[in-house]
Design a protein around this motif. Structure first.
Motif, PDB file in Angstrom:
ATOM      1  N   ALA B  28       0.838  -1.207   0.000  1.00  7.13           N
ATOM      2  CA  ALA B  28       0.000   0.000   0.000  1.00  7.13           C
ATOM      3  C   ALA B  28       0.869   1.252   0.000  1.00  7.13           C
ATOM      4  CB  ALA B  28      -0.919  -0.018   1.217  1.00  7.13           C
ATOM      5  N   ALA B 305      -6.413   1.107   2.783  1.00  9.78           N
ATOM      6  CA  ALA B 305      -5.842  -0.220   3.051  1.00  9.78           C
ATOM      7  C   ALA B 305      -4.766  -0.124   4.123  1.00  9.78           C
ATOM      8  CB  ALA B 305      -5.261  -0.802   1.765  1.00  9.78           C
ATOM      9  N   ASP B 306      -3.910   0.890   3.984  1.00  5.20           N
ATOM     10  CA  ASP B 306      -2.806   1.063   4.935  1.00  5.20           C
ATOM     11  C   ASP B 306      -3.335   1.270   6.358  1.00  5.20           C
ATOM     12  OD1 ASP B 306       0.386   2.118   4.580  1.00  5.20           O
ATOM     13  OD2 ASP B 306      -0.656   2.613   6.440  1.00  5.20           O
ATOM     14  N   ILE B 309      -5.064  -1.907   7.705  1.00 10.22           N
ATOM     15  CA  ILE B 309      -4.126  -2.973   8.121  1.00 10.22           C
ATOM     16  C   ILE B 309      -3.557  -2.641   9.508  1.00 10.22           C
ATOM     17  CG2 ILE B 309      -1.885  -4.043   7.640  1.00 10.22           C
ATOM     18  CD1 ILE B 309      -2.549  -3.593   4.605  1.00 10.22           C
TER      19      ILE B 309
END
Lengths: 245, 439
Positions: B28, B305-306, B309
């Motif tokens: 990402a 996404a980063d 996560i």
């Protein structure tokens, strides 16, 4: 309360268990003098751990006063309570609760780091404390490489790190075999006798409680005193002659 | 042993999990490091194309010298070589090719006015003066105020300083800016041409083509170039656009010396090119929007996404370490200490991933940019009637520079902090008594 380190007046603790109100502590009064080694006994669910948690500022009283060194902790907000926990209280848990990714010395140092002590100062003190509890040469071992008895010794050293006013031990021998149990109780008794450390220990073990100066029973939310427990035991006499600090 | 040691020890406790998280985060982060500079480069490329297209359109526009109802009848040119003293090059003799404009007597061409549908004929004179090394003289009739009022286009169009020529002006000139710069002349200066002094009343802005005219009255130009009563060019205005072709045909047959240009055909030709150029500008703008939109979507996905996560990783970590949090609190750790510890761990994970991302980006920035961003080809013509054109495509991509490394690490720190903020707050707010009971 010049020689009183702990004074509890009319302490009541109520909490909800599902829809039911549970009151493990009801108008409880207690005084502990500086340098006393006190055992609190009682059946399961009698509120021993709850009392210890309230004294240790990790649980709040519903009403009443809890004075540690003349400061009523029942009225303090969390922003001040952590300082009481850090500076006045040393905890010893049944499950040791060592930080698994730190070695023995680092576990002891952690308590001092939280108190803002300098690295050099805390490193030496951690080594000294580990020596006091008989763990010289084991400083670099992580908890998983120490026996349960050794882990509890590290926990005791950690509890002593910031020279607390009271050591609160919650079933400190609950997970130990007989030999280790005796060693740990002896260690606590010696700390109490040699260094004048005030210890309040919760236990359900009669043998362990018998090693203390004062035995209290918690039942129906109230404390009652057992005068017989104040008789010194042969076990403590033995340790006096053998251990030096 | 400080916060850093504890964070590293804790991350390294679960090596496989940490590795998977770092790899996922790094993918990402790679996008976040690689995409923005490439979007900038691509946007810059397309803006360059748009500027080139606009310049092209301006140039094409400048080639329109006639109005739709105008016919230019000029008498053509000859060339001659002249020698002159060139002060600009250290007083050495220089040979120059001079364009000689052919001239005729205006009276001989008075019949142009009588051609049906012709409303006005304006004679003008263009002449090269050997002494005026870098410029040429342009004479327009100023003796008829109403003519100037009806046909102002015969005067210089873009006065940027001073004033324009006006009726009955004499002994005054307008210089094009290029020429004013060469001769270091400003409004109010005296400008000497072949021994005659003229007062500079205005400066005309340069056109796209580097022209160097000195515009004055027709009478002054004729006197200066010994062509009294003559003209090199006739601006013939037709009463209606529909009649331009028939008038042009008649002029060609009756005055064969005149080289005829129809304003209408010039305008039409230029209009076609301009339409095409405008279409290309639109295409380029669409391409730019597409690059920015695609990039924005991809960046948004990478950011989400980063953060997700880190968020889930740290939430799991907080849950897994509830007893540890309780113990730390029982030992006197403040909420701030716990908050700082978990945010620091999130940031450290993110920075570790950023280092991997920078390595990936270092090797694959161009490939990734090619895969993820549109890189179209734009074709556009250069000038009316020209078969040559320009084809543009994008070959320059941003690579990992030291600035980008710092930016990447900055982004990693920011996203690490953002992603771990909620789990850290949750950890900080954990009540120690409950945490100690947690199994």
């Amino acid at each position: 309360m010049s020689d009183l380190v702990l004074k509890i007046e009319n302490l009541t603790k109520t909490y909800k268990l599902g829809k039911r109100d549970v009151q493990p502590l009801t108008n409880l009064d207690l005084e502990v003098k500086k340098g006393e080694f006190t055992a609190i006994m009682g059946p399961s669910g009698s509120g021993k751990t709850t009392l210890l948690n309230v004294i240790g500022c990790i649980d709040k009283a519903s009403s009443g006063k809890v004075l540690i060194d003349n400061v009523d902790i029942a009225k303090l907000p969390e922003s001040k309570l952590y300082k009481i926990r850090r500076d006045k209280i040393g905890f010893i848990f049944q499950n040791f609760n060592l930080v698994p990714y730190l070695n023995a010395r680092e576990n002891v140092e952690l308590a001092m780091e939280l108190a803002g002590k300098f690295k050099g100062q805390r490193k030496q003190r951690a080594k000294d404390l580990l020596a006091t509890v008989g763990l010289s040469g084991r400083e670099q071992h992580r908890p998983q490489r120490l026996s349960q008895g050794e882990q509890q010794r590290v926990a005791i050293a950690r509890a002593l790190a910031n020279d607390p006013a009271i050591i609160l031990a919650d079933e400190p021998t609950g997970n130990l075999d007989i030999a280790n149990k005796q060693e740990i109780v002896k260690l606590l008794a010696d700390l109490n006798q040699k260094q004048g450390t005030t210890i309040i220990m919760v236990t359900h073990d009669e043998q362990v409680a018998a090693q203390t100066q004062r035995k209290l029973f918690l039942s129906d939310g109230k404390i009652s005193e057992d005068k017989q427990a104040q008789i010194e035991t042969p076990f403590i006499s033995q340790s006096k002659s053998k251990e030096t600090f | 042993m400080g916060i850093l040691t504890r964070a590293i020890r804790n991350i390294s406790r679960r090596k496989t999990r940490a590795l998977i998280v770092i790899i996922a985060l790094s993918l990402a982060l790679t996008l976040l490091i690689v995409l923005p500079p490439n979007i900038n480069v691509s946007t810059k490329n397309v803006k360059g194309v748009i500027n080139a297209l606009t310049a092209n359109a301006n140039y094409v526009n400048s080639t329109v010298t006639l109005a739709a109802t105008e016919i230019d009848g000029n008498l053509g040119t000859n060339f001659s070589l002249g020698s002159f003293l060139n002060g600009a090059y250290g007083n050495v003799n220089t040979t120059k090719v001079f364009t000689q404009y052919n001239t005729v007597s205006i009276t001989d061409y008075s019949g142009l006015n009588k051609i049906p549908d012709v409303s006005t004929v304006i004679p003008v004179l263009e002449q090269n003066v050997p002494q005026l090394t870098y410029g040429e003289v342009d004479g327009v009739p100023l003796d008829n105020a109403s003519l100037l009022k009806d046909y102002p286009s015969i005067l210089p169009a873009n006065i940027i300083e001073g004033r324009n020529l006006q009726a009955d002006d004499s002994g005054v000139v307008i210089l094009q800016q290029n020429l004013a710069n060469i001769y270091n002349v400003t409004v109010g200066s005296t400008f000497n041409i072949s021994g005659t002094n003229f007062k500079v009343v205005g400066i005309e802005g340069p056109e796209a083509v580097n022209t160097t005219y000195v515009t004055m009255s027709l009478a002054d130009a004729q006197a200066l170039t010994n062509t009294t009563g003559q003209a090199s060019d006739f601006k013939i205005y037709v009463d209606n656009v529909d009649n331009v072709n028939s008038v042009a045909t008649r002029i060609t047959s009756e005055y064969p010396k005149l080289q005829v240009s129809e304003g209408l055909s010039q305008v039409n030709s230029v209009q076609q090119v301009l339409t095409l150029v405008n279409q290309q500008v639109q295409t380029a703008q669409n391409v730019m929007n597409q690059i920015q939109n695609n990039g924005l979507i991809e960046i948004s996905i990478a950011v989400i996404a980063d953060i997700a996560i880190i968020l889930f990783m740290m939430l799991y970590s907080v849950r897994e370490r509830t007893r540890e949090i309780g113990t730390l609190k029982a030992m006197g750790a403040s909420n701030t200490t716990i908050l700082g510890q978990f945010i620091f761990e999130g940031v450290l994970l993110s920075v570790m991933a950023a280092v991997v991302a920078l390595v990936i980006g270092g090797f694959g920035a161009t490939t990734l940019a090619k895969l993820l961003l549109p890189h179209p080809t734009i074709i556009f013509p250069s000038a009316p009637g020209s078969n040559s054109g320009m084809m543009l495509w994008f070959t320059n991509y941003a690579t990992v520079t030291p600035e980008l490394v710092l930016e990447g690490l900055g982004v990693a720190v920011l996203l690490g902090a953002l992603g771990s903020l909620y789990p850290a707050l949750k950890a900080a707010r954990t009540r120690p008594a409950e945490a100690m009971r947690y199994e």
